[in-house]
Design a protein around this motif. Structure first.
Motif, PDB file in Angstrom:
ATOM      1  N   SER A  99       8.119   2.925   1.996  1.00 33.34           N
ATOM      2  CA  SER A  99       8.072   4.333   2.384  1.00 33.34           C
ATOM      3  C   SER A  99       9.463   4.862   2.679  1.00 33.34           C
ATOM      4  O   SER A  99       9.819   5.973   2.287  1.00 33.34           O
ATOM      5  N   LEU A 114       3.248  10.560  -0.903  1.00 37.99           N
ATOM      6  CA  LEU A 114       3.947  10.256   0.339  1.00 37.99           C
ATOM      7  C   LEU A 114       3.238  10.891   1.534  1.00 37.99           C
ATOM      8  O   LEU A 114       3.162  10.285   2.613  1.00 37.99           O
ATOM      9  N   THR A 164       0.543   8.669   2.477  1.00 33.90           N
ATOM     10  CA  THR A 164       1.057   7.430   3.056  1.00 33.90           C
ATOM     11  C   THR A 164       1.440   7.618   4.516  1.00 33.90           C
ATOM     12  O   THR A 164       1.141   6.784   5.372  1.00 33.90           O
TER      13      THR A 164
END
Length: 442
Positions: A126, A111, A114
């Motif tokens: 997300s 994450l 990302t």
């Protein structure tokens, strides 16, 4: 496809006080185990609406999104993480809990990468991954770290570049009324957080009422933060009585607007009674689901949760009205408010078996046979998840009878044990209600 977890609870070996060794059966591969966990997550945490005019479900649409992205996507891993954590707790399977923790740290690393990429950071996957990581933090919450999930709620807001997290009740209302492309119905259009299948055009929407509740509650917290003297009156004479009278009148008006919303709902959206608990020794502590009185059912858990949101808001408003009346010493008995609060709490208690039972009709049949034997088999974990904040808030209010507080606390402990949601135990052990300026949706 959603499927209930069939893994048995790990219990002591016969004739000993030792728990058997925990671990994955040798004949089950890691791929199969992940598949079972994913199906269990869909069963426990996703509510698919069967009537869009009445219910929006819960995480409705997540399952097809996971299938579209694939079993090895971060979203699928997040679902598996939550399932392993909650079943690791409820089934007493530390191996599952450990696996969930490994998945969790892997997802945090993924994450972080990302979010650094603007091209992919602000997308639906997300948002859902961060939301599910927040849910994981609620599952594994302990008294030592009770609020880690709120960090993830703030992370959702950061990804969306909005001020309020959509995991917060009032933030969610503001979010869904914004023009963000994920939730806008089209150019210049807005969608609402809650469906409004009410039958009266004169009733305000629940979104509108909650938007009014937020500022009023924050203002009340600010005004009443001053210490009280021994007689229960404000020790600092800095607040003009006119301000308190105005605040009280606004609270009364808003409470009646919530009552009007409740009355205006169509029949299919309202709860209906399906059972009654009528026999119990007064000296015995009631088991979960055995509180004397009515048992209600609902169209689905989404609808039940919406009703409890409105009840909790009204109970808080009535508590505020009574507190202001006491401070002002205005000699009002507020019989109506006392009666309404008692009925709202009774309605919330009547919803508990519906939230927690796997098969409510079976539980009701067992009640009719012999109430002392009837036990609630835990149902979908989302039922407990959607209930814990309401039980926590009501159980900590000074105006609630002590016996009801104890019962709601017992329900929170039951949810923690049988549904593997650690935040429920944190709430049960919390002596004082914290963060009441906002109602959290998750």
């Amino acid at each position: 496809m959603a499927r209930k977890c069939s893994l048995p609870i790990r219990v002591f070996s016969p004739g000993s006080n030792m728990l058997p060794e925990d671990g994955k059966p040798q004949e089950v591969s890691e791929e199969q185990m992940e598949g079972f966990a994913l199906r269990a997550f869909f069963y426990d945490y996703c509510i698919t609406s069967t009537n869009r005019s009445l219910s929006r479900g819960y995480l409705d649409g997540l399952e097809p999104m996971v299938h579209r992205l694939g079993r090895h996507s971060d979203l699928a891993k997040a679902c598996i993480t939550v399932a392993c954590a909650s079943h690791g707790i409820s089934k007493r399977r530390p191996a599952l809990a450990s696996k969930a923790q490994l998945y969790y740290f892997d997802l945090l690393g993924s994450l972080a990468k990302t979010i650094q990429n603007p091209a992919v950071a602000n997308n639906a996957e997300s948002l859902m991954v961060v939301t599910l990581l927040g849910l994981y933090e609620m599952v594994v919450a302990t008294e030592a770290q009770p609020d880690n999930w709120k960090a993830h709620a703030r992370g959702v807001a950061a990804i969306l570049q909005i001020e309020h997290s959509p995991l917060d009740l009032f933030g969610a209302v503001r979010f869904t009324r914004s023009s963000h492309p994920w939730i806008s119905n089209g150019p210049g259009q807005q969608c609402s957080l809650f469906l409004n299948p009410y039958s009266s055009d004169t009733s305000q929407s629940l979104d509108s009422l909650l938007l009014q509740f937020g500022p009023l509650w924050r203002q009340a917290n600010g005004l009443l933060a001053n210490p009280l003297n021994a007689s229960g009156n404000l020790a600092l004479p800095l607040i003009r009585p006119e301000e308190l009278y105005r605040l009280k009148n606004e609270a009364v008006a808003l409470d009646r607007a919530f009552a009007k919303w409740q009355y205006a709902q169509v029949k299919d959206f309202k709860p209906w009674a399906v059972g009654h608990v009528s026999h119990r020794e007064p000296r015995l502590k009631p088991e979960v689901g055995h509180w004397l009185g009515r048992i209600d059912t609902y169209f689905d858990l989404y609808v039940a949760s919406v009703w409890n949101i409105s009840r909790t808001a009204r109970i808080l408003l009535i508590n505020l009205i009574l507190k202001l009346s006491h401070i002002l010493n205005d000699d009002h008995t507020h019989m109506r408010e006392h009666q309404d609060a008692a009925r709202l709490i009774e309605d919330m208690i009547a919803s508990i078996p519906f939230h927690l039972a796997e098969d409510l009709p079976t539980f009701l049949r067992d009640l009719e046979k012999e109430e002392g034997v009837a036990k609630i088999e835990s149902g979908r974990y989302v039922g407990g998840l959607l209930l814990i904040h309401h039980l926590h808030i009501v159980a900590k209010l000074a105006t609630v009878p002590q016996q009801i507080k104890r019962y709601m606390t017992d329900c929170l402990e039951w949810i923690a044990t049988n549904m593997g949601i650690g935040q429920a135990l944190v709430f049960a052990k919390m002596d004082q209600l914290r963060g009441l300026r906002r109602l959290d949706l998750l």
